[in-house]
Design a protein around this motif. Structure first.
Motif, PDB file in Angstrom:
ATOM      1  N   GLY A 228       0.760  -1.049  -0.118  1.00 15.26           N
ATOM      2  CA  GLY A 228      -0.031   0.040  -0.188  1.00 15.26           C
ATOM      3  C   GLY A 228       0.849   1.412  -0.100  1.00 15.26           C
ATOM      4  O   GLY A 228       0.352   2.401  -0.038  1.00 15.26           O
ATOM      5  N   LYS A 229       2.321   1.036  -0.148  1.00 19.06           N
ATOM      6  CA  LYS A 229       2.903   2.282  -0.186  1.00 19.06           C
ATOM      7  C   LYS A 229       3.908   2.095  -1.298  1.00 19.06           C
ATOM      8  O   LYS A 229       5.229   1.985  -0.868  1.00 19.06           O
ATOM      9  N   PRO A 230       3.454   2.442  -2.410  1.00 20.20           N
ATOM     10  CA  PRO A 230       4.669   2.111  -3.500  1.00 20.20           C
ATOM     11  C   PRO A 230       5.683   3.182  -3.580  1.00 20.20           C
ATOM     12  O   PRO A 230       5.431   4.247  -3.229  1.00 20.20           O
ATOM     13  N   GLY A 231       7.075   2.470  -3.732  1.00 22.77           N
ATOM     14  CA  GLY A 231       8.114   3.517  -3.782  1.00 22.77           C
ATOM     15  C   GLY A 231       8.536   3.719  -2.423  1.00 22.77           C
ATOM     16  O   GLY A 231       9.608   4.019  -2.333  1.00 22.77           O
ATOM     17  N   TYR A 232       8.073   3.023  -1.318  1.00 28.36           N
ATOM     18  CA  TYR A 232       8.571   3.136   0.210  1.00 28.36           C
ATOM     19  C   TYR A 232       9.197   1.864   0.666  1.00 28.36           C
ATOM     20  O   TYR A 232       8.824   0.905   0.664  1.00 28.36           O
ATOM     21  N   TRP A 233      10.487   1.746   0.913  1.00 27.17           N
ATOM     22  CA  TRP A 233      11.071   0.553   1.032  1.00 27.17           C
ATOM     23  C   TRP A 233      11.874   0.423   2.435  1.00 27.17           C
ATOM     24  O   TRP A 233      12.358   1.708   3.071  1.00 27.17           O
ATOM     25  N   CYS A 234      12.029  -0.450   3.269  1.00 25.10           N
ATOM     26  CA  CYS A 234      12.710  -0.738   4.284  1.00 25.10           C
ATOM     27  C   CYS A 234      13.955  -1.345   4.154  1.00 25.10           C
ATOM     28  O   CYS A 234      14.174  -2.178   3.462  1.00 25.10           O
ATOM     29  N   ALA A 235      14.863  -0.692   5.251  1.00 19.63           N
ATOM     30  CA  ALA A 235      16.133  -1.434   5.300  1.00 19.63           C
ATOM     31  C   ALA A 235      16.514  -1.202   6.688  1.00 19.63           C
ATOM     32  O   ALA A 235      17.414  -0.466   6.965  1.00 19.63           O
ATOM     33  N   CYS A 236      15.683  -1.648   7.563  1.00 18.02           N
ATOM     34  CA  CYS A 236      15.752  -1.522   8.988  1.00 18.02           C
ATOM     35  C   CYS A 236      15.942  -2.679   9.895  1.00 18.02           C
ATOM     36  O   CYS A 236      15.760  -3.715   9.362  1.00 18.02           O
ATOM     37  N   GLY A 237      15.958  -2.319  11.183  1.00 15.78           N
ATOM     38  CA  GLY A 237      16.157  -3.533  12.156  1.00 15.78           C
ATOM     39  C   GLY A 237      17.137  -4.526  11.829  1.00 15.78           C
ATOM     40  O   GLY A 237      17.150  -5.474  12.339  1.00 15.78           O
ATOM     41  N   VAL A 238      18.209  -3.942  11.632  1.00 14.08           N
ATOM     42  CA  VAL A 238      19.351  -4.782  11.132  1.00 14.08           C
ATOM     43  C   VAL A 238      20.387  -4.746  12.390  1.00 14.08           C
ATOM     44  O   VAL A 238      21.002  -3.593  12.563  1.00 14.08           O
ATOM     45  N   MET A 239      20.135  -5.610  13.088  1.00 16.81           N
ATOM     46  CA  MET A 239      21.004  -5.769  14.590  1.00 16.81           C
ATOM     47  C   MET A 239      22.565  -6.238  14.178  1.00 16.81           C
ATOM     48  O   MET A 239      23.105  -5.921  15.245  1.00 16.81           O
ATOM     49  N   ALA A 240      22.842  -6.644  12.888  1.00 16.84           N
ATOM     50  CA  ALA A 240      24.434  -6.840  12.830  1.00 16.84           C
ATOM     51  C   ALA A 240      24.707  -6.018  11.571  1.00 16.84           C
ATOM     52  O   ALA A 240      24.883  -6.926  10.718  1.00 16.84           O
ATOM     53  N   GLY A 241      24.869  -4.750  11.560  1.00 10.19           N
ATOM     54  CA  GLY A 241      25.042  -4.263  10.188  1.00 10.19           C
ATOM     55  C   GLY A 241      26.349  -4.413   9.651  1.00 10.19           C
ATOM     56  O   GLY A 241      26.265  -4.443   8.093  1.00 10.19           O
ATOM     57  N   PHE A 242      27.246  -4.535  10.401  1.00  7.72           N
ATOM     58  CA  PHE A 242      28.492  -4.914   9.622  1.00  7.72           C
ATOM     59  C   PHE A 242      28.707  -6.153   9.152  1.00  7.72           C
ATOM     60  O   PHE A 242      29.483  -6.554   8.000  1.00  7.72           O
ATOM     61  N   LEU A 243      28.008  -7.281   9.480  1.00  7.70           N
ATOM     62  CA  LEU A 243      27.861  -8.502   9.102  1.00  7.70           C
ATOM     63  C   LEU A 243      26.709  -8.692   8.048  1.00  7.70           C
ATOM     64  O   LEU A 243      26.942  -9.543   7.046  1.00  7.70           O
ATOM     65  N   GLN A 244      25.654  -8.041   8.137  1.00  5.76           N
ATOM     66  CA  GLN A 244      24.485  -8.208   7.210  1.00  5.76           C
ATOM     67  C   GLN A 244      24.445  -6.939   6.312  1.00  5.76           C
ATOM     68  O   GLN A 244      23.353  -7.276   5.239  1.00  5.76           O
ATOM     69  N   GLY A 245      24.860  -6.165   6.512  1.00  3.94           N
ATOM     70  CA  GLY A 245      24.556  -4.727   5.726  1.00  3.94           C
ATOM     71  C   GLY A 245      24.582  -4.944   4.241  1.00  3.94           C
ATOM     72  O   GLY A 245      24.122  -4.604   3.509  1.00  3.94           O
ATOM     73  N   GLY A 246      25.873  -5.608   3.629  1.00  4.73           N
ATOM     74  CA  GLY A 246      26.136  -6.005   2.266  1.00  4.73           C
ATOM     75  C   GLY A 246      24.828  -6.530   1.793  1.00  4.73           C
ATOM     76  O   GLY A 246      24.427  -6.321   0.508  1.00  4.73           O
ATOM     77  N   GLY A 247      24.804  -7.752   2.354  1.00  6.16           N
ATOM     78  CA  GLY A 247      23.293  -8.554   1.839  1.00  6.16           C
ATOM     79  C   GLY A 247      22.138  -7.955   1.918  1.00  6.16           C
ATOM     80  O   GLY A 247      21.565  -7.893   0.823  1.00  6.16           O
ATOM     81  N   VAL A 248      21.981  -6.860   2.847  1.00  4.48           N
ATOM     82  CA  VAL A 248      20.687  -6.308   2.823  1.00  4.48           C
ATOM     83  C   VAL A 248      20.822  -5.062   1.736  1.00  4.48           C
ATOM     84  O   VAL A 248      19.777  -5.019   0.720  1.00  4.48           O
ATOM     85  N   GLY A 249      21.887  -4.583   1.555  1.00  2.00           N
ATOM     86  CA  GLY A 249      22.090  -3.405   0.391  1.00  2.00           C
ATOM     87  C   GLY A 249      21.596  -4.200  -0.916  1.00  2.00           C
ATOM     88  O   GLY A 249      21.066  -3.712  -1.645  1.00  2.00           O
ATOM     89  N   LYS A 250      22.520  -5.281  -1.089  1.00  2.00           N
ATOM     90  CA  LYS A 250      22.246  -6.109  -2.207  1.00  2.00           C
ATOM     91  C   LYS A 250      20.857  -6.505  -2.739  1.00  2.00           C
ATOM     92  O   LYS A 250      20.473  -5.904  -3.707  1.00  2.00           O
ATOM     93  N   SER A 251      20.341  -7.050  -1.841  1.00  2.00           N
ATOM     94  CA  SER A 251      19.074  -7.582  -1.980  1.00  2.00           C
ATOM     95  C   SER A 251      18.030  -6.327  -2.111  1.00  2.00           C
ATOM     96  O   SER A 251      17.202  -6.429  -3.159  1.00  2.00           O
ATOM     97  N   LEU A 252      18.174  -5.439  -1.432  1.00  2.00           N
ATOM     98  CA  LEU A 252      17.413  -4.170  -1.383  1.00  2.00           C
ATOM     99  C   LEU A 252      17.207  -3.692  -3.060  1.00  2.00           C
ATOM    100  O   LEU A 252      16.275  -3.263  -3.534  1.00  2.00           O
ATOM    101  N   ALA A 253      18.654  -3.330  -3.275  1.00  2.00           N
ATOM    102  CA  ALA A 253      18.791  -2.683  -4.566  1.00  2.00           C
ATOM    103  C   ALA A 253      18.316  -3.509  -5.516  1.00  2.00           C
ATOM    104  O   ALA A 253      17.721  -3.071  -6.714  1.00  2.00           O
TER     105      ALA A 253
END
Ligand SMILES: Cc1cc2nc3c(=O)[nH]c(=O)nc-3n(C[C@H](O)[C@H](O)[C@H](O)COP(=O)(O)OP(=O)(O)OC[C@H]3O[C@@H](n4cnc5c(N)ncnc54)[C@H](O)[C@@H]3O)c2cc1C
Length: 801
Positions: free
Chosen positions: A337-362
């Motif tokens: 219901g929110k076209p164009g609104y994307w989440c990349a939050c709740g990342v509790m281990a950003g240095f470990l997971q941030g790359g995968g989160v960034g890749k998948s979201l992009a």
């Protein structure tokens, strides 16, 4: 700052900068990142910067492995050092069960292609980390690619690499408001208003507020977290190598070297939430006061594990906050219901997971779908129920406290429960029902024979084994009654309903009065659902699936909506029971003068059952003669009582989903999240046999391409395992002559066939019936072989009879 960008990322922590980098890398260069203060001004600056291989979700473990590989890449691209210390790492087990679990985890890593791990003895662990006491350690797992980075350097490396690819970074500019407009979002900032087609919430500790700016209530909360950095340790000074990143699971601590001292981080048993509605806007480079009393027990264990701490001072205390979702995994992806609104939050281990989160979201933003199966971090794995503050507090707190506590596969955790209960919950509880929870709903697992029965948590077969066996026997020999509140139901109506269903489902549609299994595909030809479509006649259709996929499916339906169609999620309003077993028809016939005997396999109709007018479909996941009976929530109790009473002299017995999982394995019926996931194509899973190739549907082109190229390289097959004490559960590696040829998708014990059964995704060359294999279950290698589908009733006579 321009007035228009294709995408704006809010938040300059490790996650936001990674998203920015990946957007630019994958071709979107008209993008900018807006940071309230300066880069790293949230959780990111004070993180310990550690990265390690383990994650309970293998898909997330793969994305973690991706992040680790990426770190040196962004260093090279940006010219900014990430301060990489690839020390290697150890995860230590201090109890026999944990050691078994660690051995299983090691095998899981092999299944997903992480091959740089090995099991180590306590003695090896002591040699690898000479400042550590090995007292109580039973074994460990070593991983080459573990260590730590400089947190500030890493964030700047992501941002620098993104800038080199054309992205912009704007600091000292808070986003104040978000407004949804026709073609995207209006982003009101301190330095002016920007228009963007896409906006990404990567606001870390402020994710809650940035969600609320768009009317999105995210299930996320910050919690405090301590680590200490010691003064110089003389023993470390003498070493000519850095000690490895070490996780002491039973000790609740992780440790890494920090110059010539150590950093000791603590997962706190007595956890503490912080600013559940989001950090104050002025917060930035401050920390919370340390509270050693609250973490005394963990500190005592840590000081015992690293005895030098007993004689070395503490140089620095850090007590900072970072964010958690109820299950500890990130919240990523688009919001329904929110076209164009994307989440990349709740990342509790950003240095470990941030790359995968960034890749998948992009990938998601640019191509419409991420490459990997990221359901485990998809924001749509939670529904509205998870917005409740107490629910968030209980579940995030439970996750945090249990971060290093072992959870057994048959263990049911208490936080946030019971939340949603089917109307017959109390009656079923009185009958001995033991419950699990899925998507907030209590679901029946099995019915215990006495009140004082307690299931022992175990990695192997539990003491509920015999109970489940009895339930399976009742379904196979007489009749079983199962609460099916945990099925989702979407009602589809309107003039365009049929055309829409025809396009969204890859199968033929059922004729009026019939139901049909319907794979739903993405445009890449990968599975989006293993659904059942009902045609009730008169233009009313149902789509039925799994309860926990409700939000995820609804988002897909709405994103692919057609003209003149209405899709309503009626799941909590309509509930029901299923009857399965040779006597199920007799039970119904006692309660109706309707044409039960005429209802064909996969037929559906409206019937009067006792005093209730209900919808009935003749299907059975158990592979028996069976009926799914759907009633309103208000009728659920009456339906149960009516069926139980009518079935008394026909041997009716209530059963739960543990038995159903065993029964369906004996029929080689796949289930979602195991045999069917969005990572697999229909042809890999056998779902392609339901595809109607003559019609146009989403994913047809990709599915045809795969078919014309000779089919997939790996397919799901049923296997039988020689295992006497434990059954496969999922992701165990499968070997042929010492070569890894696949992995288990799910497994269990077939109580009717008396065999340990599993389904496995294997190379085509290893898929023929009779192929001899081995499978690792709970650390032990066991002989296995590919068998013909449906070891119970292969001709399907019981189900169709
Ligand atoms: C003590 C401690 C130790 C840790 N150790 C590790 C570890 O060893 N390994 C690991 O991987 N992780 C570790 N973490 C977790 C890690 O810090 C977080 O996972 C990570 O920093 C999250 O990054 P983020 O980008 O999501 O959020 P943040 O770093 O919080 O970044 C969010 C950014 O958004 C900005 N922002 C917010 N709202 C707005 C707005 N309205 N307008 C503009 N900008 C806005 C903020 O200023 C902030 O810079 C640790 C955390 C703590 C507290």
């Amino acid at each position: 700052m321009k007035s228009h960008y294709r995408a704006v990322v809010i938040g300059g922590g490790v996650v936001g900068t990674s998203v920015l980098y990946h957007l630019a890398k994958f071709g979107w260069t008209d993008v900018c990142l807006i940071e309230r203060s300066v880069l790293t001004a949230g959780s990111s600056w004070h993180a310990a910067g550690g990265f390690h291989a383990l994650n309970a979700d293998p898909n997330i473990a793969s994305l973690q492995a991706y992040t680790i590989d990426l770190l040196s890449e962004i260093e090279q691209e940006s010219g900014q050092s990430v301060g990489m210390h690839m020390t290697g790492g150890m995860t230590l087990a201090g109890t026999p069960d944990r050691w078994e679990w660690l051995q299983s985890a090691y095998r899981t890593f092999q299944s997903i292609g992480i091959d740089d791990c090995r099991l180590i003895t306590p003695q090896e662990a002591g040699e690898l980390c000479p400042i550590m006491s090995t007292e109580g350690i039973i074994g460990g797992m070593w991983a080459d690619r573990e260590g730590y980075v400089d947190t500030t350097g890493t964030v700047h490396a992501y941002a620098g690499a993104a800038k080199k690819r054309g992205a912009e970074v704007i600091e000292n500019n808070r986003v104040l408001e978000l407004h949804q407009v026709d073609d995207g979002w209006q982003i009101v900032t301190e330095k002016g208003t920007i228009h963007a087609e896409h906006v990404v919430n990567a606001a870390g500790l402020w994710a809650k507020q940035v969600g609320r700016m768009a009317g999105v209530e995210l299930p996320v909360s910050p919690l405090n977290h301590h680590y200490l950095i010691s003064d110089t340790i003389p023993e470390l000074e003498k070493l000519d190598f850095e000690v490895p990143m070490t996780v002491d699971l039973e000790g609740f601590t992780y440790m890494r070297q920090d110059q010539k001292g150590i950093l000791l981080g603590i997962y706190e048993i007595d956890h503490e939430h912080w600013m559940m509605d989001g950090a104050p806007w002025e917060y930035g480079f401050e920390l919370q006061q340390e509270d050693p009393d609250r973490i005394e027990k963990e500190l005592t264990l840590g000081f015992g594990r690293y005895p030098a701490l007993q004689t070395t001072g503490v140089k620095t205390w850090v007590n900072g906050a970072f964010t958690f979702a109820p299950d500890g995994n990130p919240l990523v992806g688009p919001v329904r219901g929110k076209p164009g609104y994307w989440c990349a939050c709740g990342v509790m281990a950003g240095f470990l997971q941030g790359g995968g989160v960034g890749k998948s979201l992009a990938e998601w933003m640019i191509h419409g779908e991420p490459e990997a199966d990221v359901f485990g971090m998809d924001v749509a794995r939670f529904g509205d129920y998870a917005q409740n503050k107490r629910f968030i507090k209980e579940t995030t707190g439970q996750f945090y406290t249990r971060r290093f506590v072992m959870t057994y596969p048959n263990e049911q955790l208490p936080a946030g429960r019971p939340l949603k209960k089917a109307p017959a919950y109390d009656g079923m509880t009185a009958a001995g029902c033991r419950w699990g929870a899925s998507y907030g709903l209590e679901i029946p697992l099995y019915f215990a024979p006495s009140e004082d029965f307690t299931e022992t948590p175990t990695l192997k077969r539990s003491n509920a084994f015999e109970i489940v066996a009895e339930e399976c026997k009742a379904v196979r020999e007489t009749v079983g009654l199962l609460d099916i509140s945990a099925f989702s139901r979407f009602e589809v109506s309107g003039a365009g309903a049929e055309a829409w269903l025809n396009r969204i489902m890859a199968s033929k549609l059922p004729k009026p009065g019939r139901a049909r299994l319907a794979p739903m595909l993405s445009s890449e030809g990968r599975l989006k659902g293993d659904l059942t479509v009902f045609n009730w006649g008169g233009g009313t259709w149902w789509i039925m699936g799994s309860y926990y996929l409700r939000e995820w499916h609804m988002r897909w339906f709405q994103d692919h909506m057609g003209d003149g169609v209405e899709v309503r999620d009626v799941t909590d309003a309509v509930t029901g029971f299923s009857l399965s077993g040779p006597n199920s028809r007799k039970v119904l016939e006692k309660l109706t003068d309707g044409p039960v005997a005429d209802l064909p396999f996969m037929g559906c109709t409206t019937l009067d059952i006792g005093m209730l007018r209900v919808k009935v479909g003749r299907l059975s996941v158990a592979g028996e003669l069976g009926y799914e009976i759907h009633c309103s929530a208000a009728e659920h109790i009456t339906l149960r009582e009516t069926l139980l009473e009518a079935g008394t002299d026909l041997g009716i017995r209530e059963y739960g989903f543990n038995a159903l999982l065993s029964l369906r394995l004996e029929k080689s019926f796949g289930i979602w999240s195991a045999e069917f996931t969005q990572g697999y194509t229909a042809a890999q899973t056998g779902m392609d046999r339901w595809i109607d190739w003559e019609k146009d549907f989403i994913g047809r082109e990709a599915a045809l391409k795969e078919r014309d190229a000779g089919g997939p390289a790996q397919i799901v097959v049923p296997i039988e395992v020689d295992a006497a004490d434990a059954d496969a559960s999922g992701y165990e590696p499968v070997w042929q002559g010492g070569k890894r040829v696949g992995f288990v998708t799910s497994g269990g014990f077939g109580h009717t066939t008396g065999k340990s059964l599993a389904m496995a995704m294997v190379d085509r060359a290893a898929a023929a019936e009779g192929t001899e294999l081995t499978v690792h279950i709970v650390g032990q290698e066991r002989p296995a072989r590919v068998i013909a589908a449906s070891p119970y009733d292969p001709a399907g006579k019981a189900m169709r009879g």
